[in-house]
Write a protein that holds these residues in place. Sequence first.
Motif: not given
Length: 329
Positions: A176-196
């Motif tokens: 993950c190349p991000f930090q802070g709030k952007t990192k949170q949003i990025y990681l959540e989106s990747k987790c949801l992508e994996l679940i999908a």
Amino acid sequence: MAITISRTDYDELWRACNPAPLVSSHSGYCEQIEVVPEQFGEGYIQFIQLREINLALFNYQLHHDLYIRDEVFGAAWEFGFNLSGNCSGKHTGENFIEWGAYEGEGTWITYANDPVYKVDVHLEAPDALFQLITETLEELPVEIRQHIEDCNRNCFDEINVITPAMRSPLEQIFNCPFQGKTKQIYLESKCLELIALKLEQIKATERSPGTLCLLKPDDVDRIYVAEKILKANLDHPPSLMELARQISLNDYKLKVGFQQVFGTTVFGYLHQHRMETARQLLTERRMNVREAAQAVGYANQSHFAAAFRKQFGVNPKAYVIKGKIGLGL
């Protein structure tokens, strides 16, 4: 040599090795890194607390096979992805769902033959998934649908292979190349992508019940060797017949077995890995577009650009420019 230890003693060694684990808190999430006790191996586990999701990243190598004796009870609502490593009955290249209540005694084994490199996506409550997939719940197999709807059922496992489509978000989570709030949003989106992707895999399996040939363990090992050969020869890949000859399988078993293990054809996998490798080369600014095209086997730059655009929705040159702007270059 193998190490056998109780869960209580195992947990105590982890606490002694990590008396003050590295913890960082940010707006909306918290992360913690714990290193592996030197008695067992080297590496770390990173825990990231997101909204309704606990993300665990495993990156370590054991010195010896590890047997943990345990008396367990509780509940699991987890999606796991073993990029590498043979842990608790799940092997390299497999993904799984563990869902429901469990109790009893058992021995959990992690083998030292492969480094452990895996992602676990834990949901804090089962209704979090239920709310996400209510509209598509009817499309899932009956057994899995019943377990999702009634989380008090006994825990069940569903195991399948990690597809090329899953590998991309898995690697993106680790890098993950991000930090802070952007990192949170990025990681959540990747987790949801994996679940999908996992749920789509389950639905596809239900639509196409197993009619493929049975593979022996040695056949599976040979197919993983074929994967390594493809990755090592992106610029000059062998033909299907040559690849089959190199791994001592007939071409039919290679084609059918590769589809069974990786969820795609041999050259479908090769194409996706070529594109992902090229994207990484451009992202890391190690090569320009022409060099990246040649590195993954494209002599014609326009053919490479067309394939890249079809895969990622953007021309490679535009992708490079976008990356430079994002980095403020």
